[in-house]
Design an enzyme around this catalytic site. Structure first.
Site, mmCIF file in Angstrom:
data_model
loop_
_atom_site.group_PDB
_atom_site.id
_atom_site.type_symbol
_atom_site.label_atom_id
_atom_site.label_comp_id
_atom_site.label_asym_id
_atom_site.label_seq_id
_atom_site.Cartn_x
_atom_site.Cartn_y
_atom_site.Cartn_z
ATOM 1 N N GLY A 7 0.853 -1.204 0.053
ATOM 2 C CA GLY A 7 -0.089 0.013 -0.102
ATOM 3 C C GLY A 7 0.957 1.226 -0.069
ATOM 4 O O GLY A 7 0.681 2.065 0.984
ATOM 5 N N ALA A 120 2.475 13.026 5.179
ATOM 6 C CA ALA A 120 2.721 12.823 3.981
ATOM 7 C C ALA A 120 1.814 13.120 2.949
ATOM 8 O O ALA A 120 0.537 12.886 3.102
ATOM 9 C CB ALA A 120 3.369 11.356 3.816
ATOM 10 N N LYS A 175 -5.155 8.022 20.061
ATOM 11 C CA LYS A 175 -5.150 8.331 18.595
ATOM 12 C C LYS A 175 -6.894 8.360 18.157
ATOM 13 O O LYS A 175 -7.396 9.263 17.472
ATOM 14 C CB LYS A 175 -4.277 7.599 17.723
ATOM 15 C CG LYS A 175 -4.212 8.227 16.158
ATOM 16 C CD LYS A 175 -3.251 9.166 15.870
ATOM 17 C CE LYS A 175 -3.394 9.764 14.760
ATOM 18 N NZ LYS A 175 -2.620 9.094 13.582
ATOM 19 N N ASN A 183 -12.346 14.033 13.085
ATOM 20 C CA ASN A 183 -12.590 13.401 11.698
ATOM 21 C C ASN A 183 -14.179 13.660 11.049
ATOM 22 O O ASN A 183 -14.262 14.302 10.059
ATOM 23 C CB ASN A 183 -12.102 12.156 11.349
ATOM 24 C CG ASN A 183 -10.462 12.062 11.419
ATOM 25 O OD1 ASN A 183 -10.104 12.953 12.081
ATOM 26 N ND2 ASN A 183 -9.925 10.969 10.734
ATOM 27 N N GLU A 257 -12.676 6.107 6.491
ATOM 28 C CA GLU A 257 -12.122 5.234 7.431
ATOM 29 C C GLU A 257 -13.223 4.849 8.666
ATOM 30 O O GLU A 257 -12.747 4.577 9.654
ATOM 31 C CB GLU A 257 -10.771 5.277 7.913
ATOM 32 C CG GLU A 257 -9.767 5.209 6.755
ATOM 33 C CD GLU A 257 -8.297 5.568 7.037
ATOM 34 O OE1 GLU A 257 -7.546 4.509 7.392
ATOM 35 O OE2 GLU A 257 -7.958 6.656 7.430
#
Ligand SMILES: NC(=O)c1ccc[n+]([C@@H]2O[C@H](COP(=O)([O-])OP(=O)(O)OC[C@H]3O[C@@H](n4cnc5c(N)ncnc54)[C@H](OP(=O)(O)O)[C@@H]3O)[C@@H](O)[C@H]2O)c1
Length: 296
Positions: A7, A120, A175, A183, A257
């Site tokens: 991935g 990233a 987290k 989110n 997600e």
């Protein structure tokens, strides 16, 4: 080490190139089917890595899985027979719930879970930008995984800072709490993380975090709702200009997600018979948005 990154998207390419630059033998496993991939990290020279090579997968000492959580099971299923039982499997993604699936698929492999706050971004398929320096935490999920502390040094040498965590579930739940708060709300309202600091979101954020804290305590993860709230508001401030990954997924009409973030919380809450109405409402709103794409 012989390492395969399964991935190689934004975070996977960052790690692949960092581990390659640290001297490891790196190859990739992606879904594009090409035999080679040339990747470029920031302004460094491009690096060509072997892609989808079954021999490399069989020889791997370490399989670093940087898929999004909902992609893990489907991507790993066809590879199971090619993964050596001694190969260490590291799962690095947001959300929880894949560890038990992978432990069942690969019961004999050392299984390590990781969470990272590095940022990233992949502006083009072959380019990756390291947009934020962060911390990576790793820890064992099963007995064999718990014996892989040396991995912290391997990861730290490639992309600092990486640390071993003896209770990685604690770090993953912390987290998860931040993700449950930030989110869905940023995705539903299509706002930046910083816009959540407005008074109008405060009571929802506090209720969401209080529910997560209750479930964490029932899971045996010692936490304090007030401290967790403080952490969430600190992250909102520190990442004020950022768009959350779920906000990005929803705006681009990609499956989010949510099942492995709020959905995981809901599952664990149900097991402990804890009502989590605020998180349930956010979960349902994201599901409604995702379903609306199918009918349009
Ligand atoms: N990006 C960040 O800054 C960051 C920071 C911390 C945590 N995370 C977390 O890290 C995880 C990965 O995020 P990301 O931003 O790197 O996502 P991403 O860029 O979408 O990377 C996922 C990669 O997996 C590939 N993939 C999907 N199905 C596959 C399959 N069956 N076989 C092989 N490869 C497959 C995708 O291929 P395609 O390219 O073909 O879609 C993509 O390259 C997420 O859980 C995210 O929340 C990300």
């Amino acid at each position: 080490m012989n390492i395969v990154v399964l991935g190689p998207g934004a975070i996977g390419s960052l790690w692949a190139l960092s581990l390659h630059n640290a001297g490891h033998s790196l190859s990739l496993w992606s879904r594009n089917g090409h035999h080679q991939s040339t990747l470029c990290l920031d302004t460094l020279s491009p690096v060509t890595l072997v892609n989808n090579d079954a021999e490399k997968l069989k020889d791997a000492d370490l399989l670093l899985v940087t898929l999004k959580a909902p992609q893990v099971e489907t991507a790993m299923q066809p590879l199971l027979e090619q993964i050596d039982p001694d190969c260490i499997v590291v799962l690095m993604h947001n959300g929880m719930g894949t560890a038990d699936i992978v432990a069942e698929l690969l019961p004999n492999n050392p299984l390590v879970l990781a969470t990272t706050t590095h940022g990233a971004y992949r502006p083009e398929p072959n380019k990756v930008q390291h947009t934020g320096v962060g911390i990576t935490q790793l820890g064992g999920h099963n007995e064999k995984g718990k014996q892989c502390q040396f991995l912290a040094e391997v990861f730290d040498h490639a992309l600092s800072t990486a640390q071993w965590h003896n209770h990685i579930e604690q770090a993953l739940w912390s987290k998860l709490a931040i993700n449950c708060a930030i989110n869905p709300l940023t995705a539903i309202n299509q706002i930046t993380n910083g816009e959540l600091a407005a008074d109008s979101y405060r009571s929802t954020l506090v209720s969401v975090v209080e529910e997560v804290a209750q479930v964490m305590n029932a899971e045996g993860i010692v936490t304090d709702a007030a401290k967790l709230e403080e952490t969430v508001f600190n992250v909102i401030q520190a990442t004020a200009k950022n768009h959350s990954s779920m906000q990005q997924d929803i705006v681009h009409k990609r499956p989010s997600e949510i099942d492995f973030i709020t959905g995981y919380l809901l599952q664990r809450a149900q097991t402990h018979n804890i009502a989590v109405p605020h998180n349930t409402a956010l979960f349902e709103q994201i599901k409604l948005i995702e379903q609306s794409w199918k009918s349009s």
